[in-house]
Design a protein around this motif. Sequence first.
Motif, PDB file in Angstrom:
ATOM      1  N   ASP A 179       0.811  -1.216   0.000  1.00 45.68           N
ATOM      2  CA  ASP A 179       0.000   0.000   0.000  1.00 45.68           C
ATOM      3  C   ASP A 179       0.847   1.270   0.000  1.00 45.68           C
ATOM      4  O   ASP A 179       0.346   2.348   0.281  1.00 45.68           O
ATOM      5  CB  ASP A 179      -0.956   0.005   1.184  1.00 45.68           C
ATOM      6  N   ALA A 180       2.142   1.114  -0.327  1.00 45.45           N
ATOM      7  CA  ALA A 180       3.035   2.275  -0.367  1.00 45.45           C
ATOM      8  C   ALA A 180       4.135   2.011  -1.397  1.00 45.45           C
ATOM      9  O   ALA A 180       4.319   0.878  -1.865  1.00 45.45           O
ATOM     10  CB  ALA A 180       3.649   2.514   1.017  1.00 45.45           C
ATOM     11  N   GLU A 181       4.864   3.071  -1.713  1.00 47.87           N
ATOM     12  CA  GLU A 181       5.890   2.983  -2.755  1.00 47.87           C
ATOM     13  C   GLU A 181       6.914   1.886  -2.492  1.00 47.87           C
ATOM     14  O   GLU A 181       7.180   1.048  -3.357  1.00 47.87           O
ATOM     15  CB  GLU A 181       6.606   4.330  -2.910  1.00 47.87           C
ATOM     16  N   ARG A 182       7.542   1.907  -1.340  1.00 46.80           N
ATOM     17  CA  ARG A 182       8.651   0.984  -1.072  1.00 46.80           C
ATOM     18  C   ARG A 182       8.256  -0.476  -1.245  1.00 46.80           C
ATOM     19  O   ARG A 182       8.912  -1.210  -1.977  1.00 46.80           O
ATOM     20  CB  ARG A 182       9.240   1.250   0.321  1.00 46.80           C
ATOM     21  N   PRO A 183       7.165  -0.960  -0.602  1.00 42.61           N
ATOM     22  CA  PRO A 183       6.837  -2.376  -0.789  1.00 42.61           C
ATOM     23  C   PRO A 183       6.448  -2.723  -2.230  1.00 42.61           C
ATOM     24  O   PRO A 183       6.767  -3.817  -2.710  1.00 42.61           O
ATOM     25  CB  PRO A 183       5.672  -2.631   0.173  1.00 42.61           C
ATOM     26  N   LEU A 184       5.803  -1.792  -2.924  1.00 38.18           N
ATOM     27  CA  LEU A 184       5.419  -2.063  -4.312  1.00 38.18           C
ATOM     28  C   LEU A 184       6.640  -2.133  -5.229  1.00 38.18           C
ATOM     29  O   LEU A 184       6.769  -3.050  -6.045  1.00 38.18           O
ATOM     30  CB  LEU A 184       4.426  -1.015  -4.804  1.00 38.18           C
ATOM     31  N   VAL A 185       7.546  -1.178  -5.099  1.00 36.84           N
ATOM     32  CA  VAL A 185       8.754  -1.186  -5.923  1.00 36.84           C
ATOM     33  C   VAL A 185       9.604  -2.413  -5.585  1.00 36.84           C
ATOM     34  O   VAL A 185      10.101  -3.101  -6.483  1.00 36.84           O
ATOM     35  CB  VAL A 185       9.557   0.126  -5.749  1.00 36.84           C
ATOM     36  N   ASP A 186       9.756  -2.700  -4.292  1.00 33.81           N
ATOM     37  CA  ASP A 186      10.539  -3.878  -3.885  1.00 33.81           C
ATOM     38  C   ASP A 186       9.953  -5.155  -4.470  1.00 33.81           C
ATOM     39  O   ASP A 186      10.692  -6.020  -4.949  1.00 33.81           O
ATOM     40  CB  ASP A 186      10.605  -3.983  -2.364  1.00 33.81           C
ATOM     41  N   LYS A 187       8.633  -5.301  -4.433  1.00 32.79           N
ATOM     42  CA  LYS A 187       7.983  -6.506  -4.958  1.00 32.79           C
ATOM     43  C   LYS A 187       8.165  -6.609  -6.475  1.00 32.79           C
ATOM     44  O   LYS A 187       8.457  -7.686  -7.003  1.00 32.79           O
ATOM     45  CB  LYS A 187       6.495  -6.503  -4.595  1.00 32.79           C
ATOM     46  N   ALA A 188       8.017  -5.500  -7.187  1.00 31.61           N
ATOM     47  CA  ALA A 188       8.202  -5.522  -8.642  1.00 31.61           C
ATOM     48  C   ALA A 188       9.639  -5.899  -8.998  1.00 31.61           C
ATOM     49  O   ALA A 188       9.874  -6.717  -9.895  1.00 31.61           O
ATOM     50  CB  ALA A 188       7.836  -4.166  -9.243  1.00 31.61           C
ATOM     51  N   LEU A 189      10.610  -5.326  -8.276  1.00 34.33           N
ATOM     52  CA  LEU A 189      12.021  -5.659  -8.538  1.00 34.33           C
ATOM     53  C   LEU A 189      12.331  -7.101  -8.158  1.00 34.33           C
ATOM     54  O   LEU A 189      13.095  -7.781  -8.846  1.00 34.33           O
ATOM     55  CB  LEU A 189      12.945  -4.698  -7.788  1.00 34.33           C
ATOM     56  N   GLN A 190      11.733  -7.581  -7.092  1.00 35.36           N
ATOM     57  CA  GLN A 190      11.928  -8.977  -6.685  1.00 35.36           C
ATOM     58  C   GLN A 190      11.394  -9.915  -7.762  1.00 35.36           C
ATOM     59  O   GLN A 190      12.054 -10.901  -8.120  1.00 35.36           O
ATOM     60  CB  GLN A 190      11.199  -9.224  -5.365  1.00 35.36           C
ATOM     61  N   ARG A 191      10.252  -9.613  -8.292  1.00 42.86           N
ATOM     62  CA  ARG A 191       9.670 -10.452  -9.358  1.00 42.86           C
ATOM     63  C   ARG A 191      10.497 -10.355 -10.632  1.00 42.86           C
ATOM     64  O   ARG A 191      10.634 -11.342 -11.347  1.00 42.86           O
ATOM     65  CB  ARG A 191       8.223 -10.060  -9.595  1.00 42.86           C
ATOM     66  N   LEU A 192      11.039  -9.177 -10.919  1.00 44.42           N
ATOM     67  CA  LEU A 192      11.914  -9.022 -12.081  1.00 44.42           C
ATOM     68  C   LEU A 192      13.147  -9.906 -11.921  1.00 44.42           C
ATOM     69  O   LEU A 192      13.526 -10.635 -12.827  1.00 44.42           O
ATOM     70  CB  LEU A 192      12.320  -7.549 -12.224  1.00 44.42           C
TER      71      LEU A 192
END
Length: 153
Positions: free
Chosen positions: A133-146
Amino acid sequence: MLHDPLTQLPGRTLFSDRLEQALALAARRKSRAAIIALEAADFDRHFDTQRLSGQALLELSRRIQNDLRLTDSVCRLEGARFLVLLPDVGTVEAVEAVAEELRLHMARELSVEQRRARLVCRAGSAVFPEDGDAERPLVDKALQRLRGQDVAD
């Protein structure tokens, strides 16, 4: 930084502001917003000089922008890694489809001066509210999946 000096894409500060606004609007509307991380994994191997890499990055940023809606945003993190904000998306499957389309367009043959290359590209996505629900967890999750993807072209 408001804009990336090379590509003139929104910089991380401007991107963060747009993301914050998109998340607030999605929360009010009880809708979704998404982040897509994109990377040309073997970029430096193909474009090893500053002049070549600069021209190639400009072409990659154009390809990404051409695939987006006017309401979407893209920023370059570093090297050949980008973040895309989709402020209003319907389904997780729709986000995954956009991520795959962007990845395929980045992977098309790229020609800079006399050098031609088909880049190995990856994409990872994260969706609000499912993945955070915030920038950091969303960006971290997208980069982790990448990073978790098998490299494919």
